[in-house]
Scaffold this active site. Sequence first.
Site: not given
Length: 280
Positions: A40, A106, A142
């Site tokens: 990321e 995300k 994440c």
Amino acid sequence: MRIALSQLAATVSPEENLRAVVDQTERAAGQGAELVVFPEAAMARFGVPLGPLAEPVDGPWANGVRAVAERTGTLVVAGMFTPDEDGRVRNTLLVTGRGVATHYDKLHLFDAFDFAESATVAPGDRVVTADLDGLTLGFATCYDVRFPALFGALAERGARVVVLPASWGAGPGKVEQWEVLVRARALDSTCWVLAAGQADPATVGAPPATGAPTGVGHSMVVSPLGEVIARLDGAPGLLLADLDLAAVDAARRTVPVLANARRLAGGGGNGGDHGDDVVR
């Protein structure tokens, strides 16, 4: 299938980071990797204004990644920032090469541990999978790792490997949490999980000056039964591993959590808007 995880210590310069992505992709391809995963925020680390750095997925930075993927014959996954119409950015995974051209924004933003990602980042709105020569890959980023329903949704869409770039926040117990969560999500989904984190910036003489999540390292390759088969420490590195894709079928026969799951009406749960809750 041979894969590579590149644990970068990204800087604030997209140009410098693109050169690192090109170099690491070429190194990984030279060692036989078909899939190369970057963290990321590989485009630029957190802790600086993201809006001025953001580019569309057909912009110069993405095109540079696209070019090295095409030249090396690899599928490359790399974290970048793309503009959102509301003035914020999106935290985007570029997925390119070997006939694949997609991206994942995300879903779950890191509004935790006194950090507010949503102040500058807009959430995504779709679950994304991609086909690599008949193998279905799923994508997460994440903080998504804390939401089991997303991983279940990816597995239900056919994913056998979940690609998980991250820039994990430092702090007491955070490395331990990272490992527990990655291994748990592999068990939940009975998928291989490829967790590629930003290196700990302190290992390159640049300890974080803000509370932004700039990485702790500890990238790992985790089997469908939750075993860590390869890992790095906190420093930058290139991790290669050979995935036995038959292990997915074996795990799903041994621990058939996907087949045994019972649906409960009125979903939501802690996995976001991915359908009804599932009890495993």
